[in-house]
Scaffold this active site. Structure first.
Site, short mmCIF file in Angstrom:
data_model
loop_
_atom_site.label_atom_id
_atom_site.label_comp_id
_atom_site.label_asym_id
_atom_site.label_seq_id
_atom_site.Cartn_x
_atom_site.Cartn_y
_atom_site.Cartn_z
N GLY A 13 27.55 -24.58 10.44
CA GLY A 13 26.99 -25.91 10.61
C GLY A 13 25.73 -26.12 9.79
N ILE A 14 25.19 -27.31 9.89
CA ILE A 14 24.06 -27.68 9.04
C ILE A 14 22.83 -26.83 9.33
CG2 ILE A 14 23.44 -29.57 10.61
CD1 ILE A 14 22.46 -31.12 8.18
N ASP A 49 35.53 -18.22 19.63
CA ASP A 49 35.37 -19.52 20.27
C ASP A 49 34.57 -19.29 21.55
OD1 ASP A 49 35.55 -21.93 21.62
OD2 ASP A 49 37.69 -22.20 21.27
N THR A 72 24.66 -24.56 17.66
CA THR A 72 25.96 -25.21 17.75
C THR A 72 26.05 -26.09 18.98
OG1 THR A 72 28.36 -24.81 17.61
CG2 THR A 72 27.07 -23.38 19.09
N LYS A 112 17.31 -36.15 21.43
CA LYS A 112 17.92 -36.66 22.66
C LYS A 112 17.22 -36.08 23.89
CE LYS A 112 22.28 -35.75 21.74
NZ LYS A 112 22.14 -35.37 20.32
N TYR A 143 21.44 -30.90 26.64
CA TYR A 143 20.29 -30.15 26.13
C TYR A 143 19.53 -29.48 27.28
CZ TYR A 143 20.53 -32.32 21.43
OH TYR A 143 20.89 -32.71 20.17
N SER A 176 31.77 -28.12 9.82
CA SER A 176 31.75 -29.48 10.36
C SER A 176 30.50 -30.24 9.96
CB SER A 176 31.83 -29.42 11.89
OG SER A 176 31.61 -30.69 12.45
N MET A 179 27.28 -34.20 12.65
CA MET A 179 26.01 -34.91 12.86
C MET A 179 25.20 -34.90 11.56
SD MET A 179 25.02 -33.51 16.68
CE MET A 179 23.63 -34.61 16.91
#
Length: 354
Positions: A13-14, A49, A72, A112, A143, A176, A179
């Site tokens: 991910g980012i 997973d 993640t 958030k 969160y 992915s 976001m």
């Protein structure tokens, strides 16, 4: 000099991908956990997973992990399901590492924490700039669930923790882009350039006019690496933002100029991206990818229309205070305009966009 043995959860991910670059450069041994690991220099892939407790335990068995970076999340249809699924992932991870020599675990969340969950987005009463001592907002929020499970595990297994609340993150991901505003805006601008559509800001007047900030994924990586090693960061939550501020009415023109476009005036009516492109973008992008020999023809693997609409459609000013982080010793900074332009330049070089 060897720093430690890190496990990055969500390595494709980012935030995870960019953190891996930082840790590898600093001399860490780095394991990267993902459902579908991708090759990254210096990262040892771990396929698992986290929703499968047994598979997670088997994948991590025997690894002498000293530092964990939880980067993640999984999206569900409502916040109750988000809480259940994401909470299960964190619990399964902590249980799988119960015998590892853990010294520190870092959790990446976001604004958030101050704005409320997707279902109550922007309904909170947090004052800007957001500060880490702000109380939790009412209602369920995954969160908060992740934090509580982390805090409990840290007490039981005797390791320190840090929480990193990033704002909108700009950077490249291997997997992915669920976001990823930067890639989404690059796709949007490329489609406007190709089709002649106006490059219209899709969000609210509040976001257009208000001060805001961003988080460069590389800067987040540097803060995560710092917190993992700094006594001043033990058992603390930190905001993570670039350190500068801007208004979208200025940044929009800067982005437009990069793509050789004119920034359209603020529209008379909202023009969210998902409504404009969800049905038309797949065919348009497939044709554009073939024309320019791009590496990804499926626009849905690049653009997250819904997330960019949510970020830019907020009816509340969003600005993060960085005083706590600076007082603790992290002085990282990144120019937000450069975050966008560096990403766009890299996407062109990698033939992700024309």
């Amino acid at each position: 000099m060897q720093k430690g043995t890190a496990l990055i959860v969500g390595a494709t991910g980012i935030s995870g991908h960019n953190l891996a670059n930082v840790l590898v450069a600093e001399g860490w041994t780095v394991y990267g956990l993902a459902r579908n690991p991708s090759a990254q220099t210096g990262v040892i892939p771990v396929k698992a997973d986290l929703l499968d407790a047994a598979a997670t335990a088997q994948a991590l068995k025997g690894l002498a992990i000293s530092h964990v970076f939880f980067c993640t999340w999984t999206r569900r249809d409502n916040e109750a399901e988000n809480v259940a699924a994401n909470g299960a992932m964190m619990r399964h991870l902590c249980e799988a590492l119960s015998d590892a020599p853990l010294a520190h675990m870092a959790l990446v969340t976001g604004t958030k924490h101050y704005l409320g969950s997707f279902e109550n987005y922007g309904s909170g009463k947090a004052e800007t700039p957001f500060r880490e001592n702000e109380p939790r907002q009412p209602g369920e929020n995954f969160y908060y669930t992740l934090e509580d499970i982390l805090f409990d595990a840290a007490k039981r297994y005797d390791f320190s923790w840090s929480v990193h609340r990033s704002h909108t993150m700009i950077g490249r991901a291997l997997g992915s882009n669920a976001m990823n505003m930067g890639v989404t805006l690059a796709v949007y601008a490329s489609l406007c350039k190709e089709t002649g559509q106006p490059f219209v800001f899709p969000g609210s007047r509040t976001q257009w006019d208000s001060l805001t900030d961003l988080t460069d994924a590389g800067l987040l990586g540097r803060q995560l690496a710092w917190a993992a090693q700094s006594p001043a960061a033990r058992n603390q939550a930190f905001n993570t933002a670039n350190g500068d501020v801007f208004r979208w009415r200025w940044m929009w023109a800067e982005i437009a100029a990069f793509f050789g476009l004119e920034a359209a005036p603020f529209p008379d009516a909202p023009m969210p991206l998902e409504a404009r492109f969800k049905d038309t973008a797949p065919a348009l992008w497939t044709a554009l990818a073939a024309k320019y020999d791009l590496v990804e023809a499926d626009v849905n693997k690049l653009a997250s229309w819904w997330h960019t609409d949510a970020d830019l459609g907020r009816e509340i000013e969003c600005l993060n205070d960085m005083t706590k982080s600076r007082d603790a010793g992290f002085l990282g900074y990144h120019d937000s305009r450069a975050s966008f332009l560096e990403l766009f330049t890299a996407l062109r070089a990698q033939r992700v966009i024309p």
